[in-house]
Design an enzyme around this catalytic site. Structure first.
Site, PDB file in Angstrom:
ATOM      1  N   GLU A  69       0.868  -1.187   0.000  1.00 25.31           N
ATOM      2  CA  GLU A  69       0.000   0.000   0.000  1.00 25.31           C
ATOM      3  C   GLU A  69       0.898   1.229   0.000  1.00 25.31           C
ATOM      4  O   GLU A  69       1.923   1.247   0.682  1.00 25.31           O
ATOM      5  CB  GLU A  69      -0.905  -0.047   1.240  1.00 25.31           C
ATOM      6  CG  GLU A  69      -1.642   1.229   1.588  1.00 25.31           C
ATOM      7  CD  GLU A  69      -2.574   1.728   0.491  1.00 25.31           C
ATOM      8  OE1 GLU A  69      -3.388   0.951  -0.041  1.00 25.31           O
ATOM      9  OE2 GLU A  69      -2.468   2.924   0.144  1.00 25.31           O
ATOM     10  N   ASP A  96       5.059   2.358  -3.509  1.00 23.14           N
ATOM     11  CA  ASP A  96       4.218   2.480  -4.691  1.00 23.14           C
ATOM     12  C   ASP A  96       4.423   1.249  -5.560  1.00 23.14           C
ATOM     13  O   ASP A  96       5.564   0.848  -5.806  1.00 23.14           O
ATOM     14  CB  ASP A  96       4.573   3.742  -5.477  1.00 23.14           C
ATOM     15  CG  ASP A  96       3.505   4.057  -6.501  1.00 23.14           C
ATOM     16  OD1 ASP A  96       2.884   5.128  -6.391  1.00 23.14           O
ATOM     17  OD2 ASP A  96       3.273   3.222  -7.401  1.00 23.14           O
ATOM     18  N   ASP A 118      -8.017   1.751  -7.648  1.00 19.60           N
ATOM     19  CA  ASP A 118      -8.493   3.083  -8.049  1.00 19.60           C
ATOM     20  C   ASP A 118      -8.891   3.062  -9.522  1.00 19.60           C
ATOM     21  O   ASP A 118      -8.110   2.615 -10.369  1.00 19.60           O
ATOM     22  CB  ASP A 118      -7.383   4.123  -7.836  1.00 19.60           C
ATOM     23  CG  ASP A 118      -6.999   4.245  -6.364  1.00 19.60           C
ATOM     24  OD1 ASP A 118      -7.787   3.809  -5.504  1.00 19.60           O
ATOM     25  OD2 ASP A 118      -5.907   4.765  -6.063  1.00 19.60           O
ATOM     26  N   LYS A 122     -10.697   8.916 -16.057  1.00 17.54           N
ATOM     27  CA  LYS A 122     -10.366   9.698 -17.255  1.00 17.54           C
ATOM     28  C   LYS A 122      -9.442   8.906 -18.182  1.00 17.54           C
ATOM     29  O   LYS A 122      -8.464   8.309 -17.721  1.00 17.54           O
ATOM     30  CB  LYS A 122      -9.677  11.009 -16.862  1.00 17.54           C
ATOM     31  CG  LYS A 122     -10.610  11.924 -16.097  1.00 17.54           C
ATOM     32  CD  LYS A 122     -10.004  13.306 -15.920  1.00 17.54           C
ATOM     33  CE  LYS A 122     -11.015  14.209 -15.241  1.00 17.54           C
ATOM     34  NZ  LYS A 122     -10.500  14.862 -14.039  1.00 17.54           N
ATOM     35  N   ASP A 154     -16.188  -3.340  -7.974  1.00 13.04           N
ATOM     36  CA  ASP A 154     -17.601  -3.075  -8.279  1.00 13.04           C
ATOM     37  C   ASP A 154     -17.695  -2.109  -9.460  1.00 13.04           C
ATOM     38  O   ASP A 154     -18.799  -1.841  -9.926  1.00 13.04           O
ATOM     39  CB  ASP A 154     -18.304  -2.448  -7.065  1.00 13.04           C
ATOM     40  CG  ASP A 154     -17.757  -1.062  -6.766  1.00 13.04           C
ATOM     41  OD1 ASP A 154     -16.529  -0.880  -6.828  1.00 13.04           O
ATOM     42  OD2 ASP A 154     -18.568  -0.156  -6.501  1.00 13.04           O
ATOM     43  N   THR A 191     -13.335  -7.521   1.168  1.00 16.45           N
ATOM     44  CA  THR A 191     -12.446  -6.402   1.485  1.00 16.45           C
ATOM     45  C   THR A 191     -13.303  -5.293   2.115  1.00 16.45           C
ATOM     46  O   THR A 191     -14.531  -5.360   2.093  1.00 16.45           O
ATOM     47  CB  THR A 191     -11.762  -5.860   0.209  1.00 16.45           C
ATOM     48  OG1 THR A 191     -12.681  -5.019  -0.498  1.00 16.45           O
ATOM     49  CG2 THR A 191     -11.278  -6.976  -0.694  1.00 16.45           C
ATOM     50  N   GLU A 192     -12.645  -4.261   2.636  1.00 16.45           N
ATOM     51  CA  GLU A 192     -13.404  -3.133   3.206  1.00 16.45           C
ATOM     52  C   GLU A 192     -14.295  -2.477   2.151  1.00 16.45           C
ATOM     53  O   GLU A 192     -15.467  -2.214   2.390  1.00 16.45           O
ATOM     54  CB  GLU A 192     -12.457  -2.058   3.773  1.00 16.45           C
ATOM     55  CG  GLU A 192     -11.952  -2.345   5.160  1.00 16.45           C
ATOM     56  CD  GLU A 192     -10.545  -2.927   5.155  1.00 16.45           C
ATOM     57  OE1 GLU A 192     -10.063  -3.307   4.061  1.00 16.45           O
ATOM     58  OE2 GLU A 192      -9.935  -3.009   6.245  1.00 16.45           O
ATOM     59  N   GLU A 194     -15.365  -3.754  -0.595  1.00 18.97           N
ATOM     60  CA  GLU A 194     -16.381  -4.712  -1.049  1.00 18.97           C
ATOM     61  C   GLU A 194     -17.592  -4.676  -0.110  1.00 18.97           C
ATOM     62  O   GLU A 194     -18.738  -4.693  -0.557  1.00 18.97           O
ATOM     63  CB  GLU A 194     -15.760  -6.109  -1.078  1.00 18.97           C
ATOM     64  CG  GLU A 194     -16.650  -7.182  -1.654  1.00 18.97           C
ATOM     65  CD  GLU A 194     -15.863  -8.468  -1.895  1.00 18.97           C
ATOM     66  OE1 GLU A 194     -14.641  -8.498  -1.628  1.00 18.97           O
ATOM     67  OE2 GLU A 194     -16.480  -9.437  -2.366  1.00 18.97           O
TER      68      GLU A 194
END
Ligand code: SAH
Length: 217
Positions: A69, A96, A118, A122, A154, A191-192, A194
């Site tokens: 993370e 990263d 993420d 765009k 999602d 996951t959180e 989710e």
């Protein structure tokens, strides 16, 4: 032990080198000596607060897990869980993802998980999506030949984009599901994100894919 204020994150990370590597300078990390055994190593990239990987590590003691993370303020939440209840088969790395193929030796990872990455909606930011071909090529280097990439989201536009990237790479699609929670899929770990998005009624998409063996990365 609970640390509520995120501004203490850096200090807490600095204090707990036994659980977390803060890879500020993109230094090489020797995966072979990270865990004191030869069990398979699986990676979650963009693990957020770590609920998914922590649960996997609790449930599968003979697999080693690394949660990656990039933000202190987020990874510190996973670190708190580990401090409260350490697991010998879980390590956290604050870095990263972009440079993982420089940080790790190649072809040592048994599986890569991406969860609710993420979306970068765009077009001009498409290269930043963790399922962009630039990242797929990195995963190909990291994974042991024939091992799987698992992706859940999602976000339908991101999922459709990811399916295309996988098929164009070229990879073999092993599994695609456009409504994971209303399917016969067994053993899903939430996951959180989710939990949050499925409560809103969003469908959860999942794919699993491998890299074609004759495509040398
Ligand atoms: N996987 C978690 C969090 C999803 S949010 C869950 O499903 O609940 C996406 C997370 O990925 C964020 O915490 C973000 O900081 C992290 N992330 C995004 N791009 C990253 C990158 N290039 N390297 C490391 N982490 C990244």
């Amino acid at each position: 032990m609970r640390l509520r204020k995120v501004h203490g994150a850096k200090d807490l990370i600095a204090k707990h080198r036994e659980y977390i590597i803060d890879n500020l300078d993109n230094e090489f990390i020797d995966l072979k000596s990270l865990f004191k055994n030869d069990n398979p190593i699986q990676l979650e990239i963009g693990m957020g607060k770590g609920q998914f990987i922590y649960t996997l590590a609790e449930n599968n003691k003979d697999i080693n897990y690394i949660g990656v993370e990039r933000f202190d303020s987020v990874i510190v939440r996973a670190l708190e869980k580990v401090i409260d209840n350490p697991l010998p088969n879980l390590m956290l790395i604050r870095t990263d993802a972009t440079d993982l193929s420089v940080i790790f030796d190649h072809h040592l990872i048994d599986r890569i998980y991406l969860n609710f990455s993420d979306p970068w909606p765009k077009d001009r930011h498409a290269k930043r999506r963790l399922t962009n071909k630039r990242f797929l090529s990195m995963y190909e280097k990291l994974l042991i030949k024939g091992k799987e990439l698992h992706f859940k989201t999602d976000n339908k536009p991101l999922f459709d984009y990811s399916v295309d990237e996988v098929l164009n790479y070229p990879m073999d699609m092993k599994y695609v599901n456009y409504d994971l929670h209303n399917s016969d899929y067994e053993g899903n770990i939430m996951t959180e994100f989710e939990e949050r998005f499925s409560k809103l009624g969003n469908k959860i998409n999942k794919l699993t894919a491998t890299f074609k063996e004759d495509n040398n990365g």
